[in-house]
Design an enzyme around this catalytic site. Sequence first.
Site, PDB file in Angstrom:
ATOM      1  N   ASP A   1     -14.846 -14.477  25.576  1.00 52.67           N
ATOM      2  CA  ASP A   1     -14.225 -13.746  24.470  1.00 52.67           C
ATOM      3  C   ASP A   1     -14.364 -12.257  24.762  1.00 52.67           C
ATOM      4  O   ASP A   1     -15.152 -11.561  24.131  1.00 52.67           O
ATOM      5  CB  ASP A   1     -14.918 -14.128  23.155  1.00 52.67           C
TER       6      ASP A   1
ATOM      7  N   GLU B   1     -24.181 -11.264  27.305  1.00 52.78           N
ATOM      8  CA  GLU B   1     -23.761 -10.273  26.323  1.00 52.78           C
ATOM      9  C   GLU B   1     -24.375  -8.927  26.690  1.00 52.78           C
ATOM     10  O   GLU B   1     -25.544  -8.848  27.038  1.00 52.78           O
ATOM     11  CB  GLU B   1     -24.204 -10.697  24.920  1.00 52.78           C
TER      12      GLU B   1
ATOM     13  N   CYS C   1      -1.288   6.147   6.489  1.00 51.48           N
ATOM     14  CA  CYS C   1      -2.390   5.460   7.164  1.00 51.48           C
ATOM     15  C   CYS C   1      -1.871   4.714   8.389  1.00 51.48           C
ATOM     16  O   CYS C   1      -0.826   4.057   8.331  1.00 51.48           O
ATOM     17  CB  CYS C   1      -3.054   4.494   6.184  1.00 51.48           C
TER      18      CYS C   1
ATOM     19  N   GLN D   1     -16.246 -11.379  13.580  1.00 53.07           N
ATOM     20  CA  GLN D   1     -14.829 -11.424  13.261  1.00 53.07           C
ATOM     21  C   GLN D   1     -14.553 -10.726  11.931  1.00 53.07           C
ATOM     22  O   GLN D   1     -15.301 -10.879  10.959  1.00 53.07           O
ATOM     23  CB  GLN D   1     -14.344 -12.872  13.196  1.00 53.07           C
TER      24      GLN D   1
ATOM     25  N   CYS E   1      -7.839 -11.054  22.147  1.00 49.07           N
ATOM     26  CA  CYS E   1      -7.314 -10.279  21.018  1.00 49.07           C
ATOM     27  C   CYS E   1      -6.212  -9.316  21.447  1.00 49.07           C
ATOM     28  O   CYS E   1      -5.721  -8.546  20.616  1.00 49.07           O
ATOM     29  CB  CYS E   1      -8.445  -9.507  20.323  1.00 49.07           C
TER      30      CYS E   1
ATOM     31  N   CYS F   1       0.845  -1.192   0.000  1.00 47.53           N
ATOM     32  CA  CYS F   1       0.000   0.000   0.000  1.00 47.53           C
ATOM     33  C   CYS F   1       0.882   1.243   0.000  1.00 47.53           C
ATOM     34  O   CYS F   1       1.761   1.382   0.861  1.00 47.53           O
ATOM     35  CB  CYS F   1      -0.922   0.014   1.213  1.00 47.53           C
TER      36      CYS F   1
ATOM     37  N   CYS G   1      -1.985  -0.125   9.357  1.00 47.08           N
ATOM     38  CA  CYS G   1      -1.040  -1.237   9.213  1.00 47.08           C
ATOM     39  C   CYS G   1       0.259  -0.928   9.950  1.00 47.08           C
ATOM     40  O   CYS G   1       0.736   0.206   9.923  1.00 47.08           O
ATOM     41  CB  CYS G   1      -0.739  -1.495   7.740  1.00 47.08           C
TER      42      CYS G   1
ATOM     43  N   CYS H   1      -7.756   0.135  -0.598  1.00 46.96           N
ATOM     44  CA  CYS H   1      -7.150  -0.511   0.573  1.00 46.96           C
ATOM     45  C   CYS H   1      -6.890  -1.963   0.223  1.00 46.96           C
ATOM     46  O   CYS H   1      -7.835  -2.750   0.093  1.00 46.96           O
ATOM     47  CB  CYS H   1      -8.077  -0.424   1.788  1.00 46.96           C
TER      48      CYS H   1
ATOM     49  N   TYR I   1     -19.428 -12.786  27.179  1.00 47.07           N
ATOM     50  CA  TYR I   1     -19.160 -11.854  26.074  1.00 47.07           C
ATOM     51  C   TYR I   1     -19.516 -12.569  24.757  1.00 47.07           C
ATOM     52  O   TYR I   1     -18.771 -12.525  23.778  1.00 47.07           O
ATOM     53  CB  TYR I   1     -17.698 -11.399  26.049  1.00 47.07           C
TER      54      TYR I   1
END
Length: 427
Positions: free
Chosen positions: A339, A294, A90, A241, A366, A82, A93, A167, A270
């Site tokens: 999660d 949730e 940007c 996801q 994550c 990119c 990334c 992108c 979650y």
Amino acid sequence: MSTPAPSQRPDWTGHRIDLEVGPPGHGGFCVARYEGRVVFVRHALPGERVTALVTEDNGGGYCRADAVTVHSSSPDRVTPSCPISGPGGCGGCDWQHVRPERQRAIKAGVVEEQLRRIAGIDRSVVVEELPGGVLGWRSRVRLAVDDDGVAGFRAHRSHRVVAATGCPLSVPGAVDGLLGRRWRPGIELDVTIDAAEQVHVSELRPGRGSRPSARRIAGDGVAVQRAAGRDWRVHPHGFWQVHPAAADVLAETVGSWAGAPRGGTAWDLYGGAGLFASVLAEQVGPGGAVVVVESAPRAVTDGERELADLPQVSFVTGRVERVLARGLGDGAPDVVVLDPPRKGAGREVIHHIGAAGPARVVYVACDPAAFARDVGLLRDQGYRLADLRAFDAFPMTHHVECVGLFELAAERSRNAVTTTPATSPEE
């Protein structure tokens, strides 16, 4: 000579400094040192000699910089795919300049370092590649619009908008027709392309408080997603996801480790619209129970509709720590799946899980640092990290998805479930 106090240190912002680049850190940068201070330098690689432009200096023991000239390059360096991913471009990334195999090795090293430093666990980690390659995977994109009505992406740690014509990370067709048009200045565009290749776009305008107002401008308001052997009709901009292969891979991993017994009880914390709950429901069968907790009412509505064929699944709406404090009925869980968001579960939630005493806990994470903290908290509750997998669900970025299997030790100390939890889930 004594080290100057932070208030006495000169502001290096805008200065160019020559650096010998050290190891990667958690956050998409490498660590270097200059005149006794730590420099978090982006767009560099370990072992390189670079000239870096200091972009942020708050006067403490570290500052942030971008490598703008590479004098001695690493063999792992490649040309970014990119044109706006480099210094000043940007901020989406972190590792476009790194060959994919080395990206995954860097992420594995970060997970290992966080586990060692925060949880005191030495463990070798391999970050697994997901199907589809490192480009064309991002199915959800947030575009920003500048004061001239031009859409693009935010710069790193900035509100500045970098204009873009495309992108390479996004799923083909996701942002086509959105970039290059004029929009209302100051808005954002929430973009999702679903499994049926339908593009959903909402215009987000600043609103009162922290929540923007949304107006649908493309799509029919229902996204079709496919995972765990089912089609899901969910809100386009609710949680799902980002990588098209991630939901299936994570559901398979969670299912293989959960091992919920026939007729047993499982908690899905979650739980969103119930992706993992659908797998757990098949394991416990009609005579078992799966309870999903949730906080997002919209996700609960979607989940109750999509899993109406599984009466063993029930949903509870509310913040996980508050729901667990009230209790989830009389049956203790055989397995707990969680999660949590990027900040992790935290002391209070982990305390309640430990008090419930499931034989197994499957944790989807994550953020390696938050995960490592919670690994230590689970250990305090008598659980050991029995297995770990990591997935490159966000290629070209520093993010990595981990799944940990925790098993209850045969004997745990008396203090394991009697420690009073902290009031803040972020501890």
